[in-house]
Write a protein that holds these residues in place. Sequence first.
Motif, PDB file in Angstrom:
ATOM      1  N   ASP A   1      -9.647  15.814   2.738  1.00  0.00           N
ATOM      2  CA  ASP A   1      -8.531  15.189   3.435  1.00  0.00           C
ATOM      3  C   ASP A   1      -7.352  14.851   2.809  1.00  0.00           C
ATOM      4  N   VAL A   2      -6.150  15.748   3.110  1.00  0.00           N
ATOM      5  CA  VAL A   2      -4.756  15.486   2.642  1.00  0.00           C
ATOM      6  C   VAL A   2      -3.856  14.609   3.411  1.00  0.00           C
ATOM      7  N   TRP A   3      -4.264  14.104   4.413  1.00  0.00           N
ATOM      8  CA  TRP A   3      -3.537  13.354   5.395  1.00  0.00           C
ATOM      9  C   TRP A   3      -3.405  11.990   5.331  1.00  0.00           C
ATOM     10  N   SER A   4      -4.414  11.233   5.200  1.00  0.00           N
ATOM     11  CA  SER A   4      -4.514   9.799   5.226  1.00  0.00           C
ATOM     12  C   SER A   4      -3.955   9.109   4.128  1.00  0.00           C
ATOM     13  N   HIS A   5      -3.438   9.780   2.925  1.00  0.00           N
ATOM     14  CA  HIS A   5      -2.929   9.095   1.609  1.00  0.00           C
ATOM     15  C   HIS A   5      -1.552   9.375   1.804  1.00  0.00           C
ATOM     16  N   ARG A   6      -0.794  10.020   2.548  1.00  0.00           N
ATOM     17  CA  ARG A   6       0.679  10.487   2.422  1.00  0.00           C
ATOM     18  C   ARG A   6       1.606   9.572   3.254  1.00  0.00           C
ATOM     19  N   SER A   7       2.396   8.658   2.749  1.00  0.00           N
ATOM     20  CA  SER A   7       3.215   7.716   3.418  1.00  0.00           C
ATOM     21  C   SER A   7       4.189   8.241   4.426  1.00  0.00           C
ATOM     22  N   ILE A   8       4.535   9.407   4.218  1.00  0.00           N
ATOM     23  CA  ILE A   8       5.680   9.979   5.013  1.00  0.00           C
ATOM     24  C   ILE A   8       4.979  10.184   6.484  1.00  0.00           C
ATOM     25  N   PHE A   9       3.695  10.352   6.518  1.00  0.00           N
ATOM     26  CA  PHE A   9       3.164  10.894   7.973  1.00  0.00           C
ATOM     27  C   PHE A   9       2.838   9.538   8.463  1.00  0.00           C
ATOM     28  N   SER A  10       2.372   8.617   7.828  1.00  0.00           N
ATOM     29  CA  SER A  10       1.335   7.459   8.537  1.00  0.00           C
ATOM     30  C   SER A  10       2.043   6.022   7.764  1.00  0.00           C
ATOM     31  N   ASN A  11       2.031   4.900   8.523  1.00  0.00           N
ATOM     32  CA  ASN A  11       2.181   3.779   7.980  1.00  0.00           C
ATOM     33  C   ASN A  11       0.833   2.968   7.684  1.00  0.00           C
ATOM     34  N   ASP A  12      -0.318   3.502   8.095  1.00  0.00           N
ATOM     35  CA  ASP A  12      -1.425   2.795   7.900  1.00  0.00           C
ATOM     36  C   ASP A  12      -2.301   4.145   6.845  1.00  0.00           C
ATOM     37  N   ASN A  13      -2.138   3.827   5.627  1.00  0.00           N
ATOM     38  CA  ASN A  13      -2.548   4.880   4.708  1.00  0.00           C
ATOM     39  C   ASN A  13      -3.833   4.076   3.896  1.00  0.00           C
ATOM     40  N   ARG A  14      -4.584   5.142   3.747  1.00  0.00           N
ATOM     41  CA  ARG A  14      -6.168   4.721   2.811  1.00  0.00           C
ATOM     42  C   ARG A  14      -5.647   4.846   1.503  1.00  0.00           C
ATOM     43  N   GLU A  15      -6.034   3.875   0.935  1.00  0.00           N
ATOM     44  CA  GLU A  15      -5.782   3.688  -0.750  1.00  0.00           C
ATOM     45  C   GLU A  15      -7.186   4.301  -1.306  1.00  0.00           C
ATOM     46  N   TYR A  16      -6.963   5.263  -2.209  1.00  0.00           N
ATOM     47  CA  TYR A  16      -8.068   5.650  -2.992  1.00  0.00           C
ATOM     48  C   TYR A  16      -8.678   4.638  -3.567  1.00  0.00           C
ATOM     49  N   GLU A  17      -9.925   4.850  -3.632  1.00  0.00           N
ATOM     50  CA  GLU A  17     -11.160   4.026  -3.903  1.00  0.00           C
ATOM     51  C   GLU A  17     -11.857   4.435  -5.206  1.00  0.00           C
ATOM     52  N   ARG A  18     -12.541   3.536  -5.699  1.00  0.00           N
ATOM     53  CA  ARG A  18     -13.604   3.788  -6.821  1.00  0.00           C
ATOM     54  C   ARG A  18     -14.502   4.511  -6.311  1.00  0.00           C
ATOM     55  N   GLY A  19     -15.020   5.736  -6.870  1.00  0.00           N
ATOM     56  CA  GLY A  19     -16.045   6.469  -6.280  1.00  0.00           C
ATOM     57  C   GLY A  19     -15.547   7.707  -5.435  1.00  0.00           C
ATOM     58  N   ASP A  20     -14.412   7.739  -5.142  1.00  0.00           N
ATOM     59  CA  ASP A  20     -13.873   8.944  -4.247  1.00  0.00           C
ATOM     60  C   ASP A  20     -13.796  10.277  -5.084  1.00  0.00           C
ATOM     61  N   VAL A  21     -14.391  11.326  -4.540  1.00  0.00           N
ATOM     62  CA  VAL A  21     -14.165  12.725  -5.406  1.00  0.00           C
ATOM     63  C   VAL A  21     -12.956  13.158  -4.673  1.00  0.00           C
ATOM     64  N   VAL A  22     -12.043  13.368  -5.724  1.00  0.00           N
ATOM     65  CA  VAL A  22     -10.496  13.755  -5.393  1.00  0.00           C
ATOM     66  C   VAL A  22     -10.275  14.980  -6.231  1.00  0.00           C
TER      67      VAL A  22
END
Length: 306
Positions: A140-161
């Motif tokens: 998923d490369v969409w939900s973390h980019r502020s240029i496309f969305s105002n409701d961004n998902r923050e990276y959390e502890r345990g995420d495989v990135v």
Amino acid sequence: MNNVLLSNCFRSRTSSHHWLLIATSRRSRNSSVVTSVKARNNCHHQYMRRYPTRTKYTSSSQNNNAIKPSPQQSHRSSNKSKYFVMSLTSFFAINAFGTYTHFHDNLFQYYPLPFAIDVGVGPSMLPTLTPDRGELYLRDVWSHRSIFSNDNREYERGDVVTMYNPYSQSIVTKRIVGVEGDTIQLFGEYASEFYKRDKDDGGLPVDGRFNPPFCQTMQQEYLEEDITYNNGTTKNRVDNYDATMKVPPNHVWVEGDNPLESTDSRHYGPLPTSALRGRIVLRLWPMMSSGGFYRMTGERPSPFSK
């Protein structure tokens, strides 16, 4: 004599009648052939009017009578070829641009697709990612980019990135162990357990690109003061691997699930969040025995479990 004349006349009439029958049969046969040819041509013309895009192919002996494709059919064929070439060119152009943006923090926010498909390489994320089986992962490369969305998902502890490592200048996959403000262990989450199991290096693999590694550099700085451990005591020992630090703002601490074969934040320190390139959410291939996709979880497997 009359009998002879009658017989000759009868014979002549009979022979003429015979030839008349022969000529009539030949004429009818020729007309039937002509009729069958006309019927065949009419059927073909009706077929071509109904299916104009289909082309009739004939053998070399029938080239003279072959039906040539109309200009409209040729135009459609050329358009299909143009669309195919344009689609193929666009596909490679998008992939080339996407690959280029992965190596530049400022450009990655313009990555043109909402997702990416990754292939695991190397043993650093075993057993979570198993590259030997040819696994494919959805990122998923969409939900973390502020240029496309105002409701961004923050990276959390345990995420495989997936991230760009500016120190090694490579794209790698790790797990987030600590986010901004978290207290992490410099030598890794399992360093003390490795030390107890006669691992004098605390399970830290040697990487010649980082000599000395970040954790040892920070430990040397801490030697000027008392090192604070998890149990609240303070000691000044170089061979102890419980030294901790806080993750600075806008940074993450990443480690591999296989700490004995992973080059991670223990070597190069915390990474800025701008270096992250998305979160792996699903394993696409191979699928689970139930036929579904394996969903990535935030639980880090223990390296000591079988």
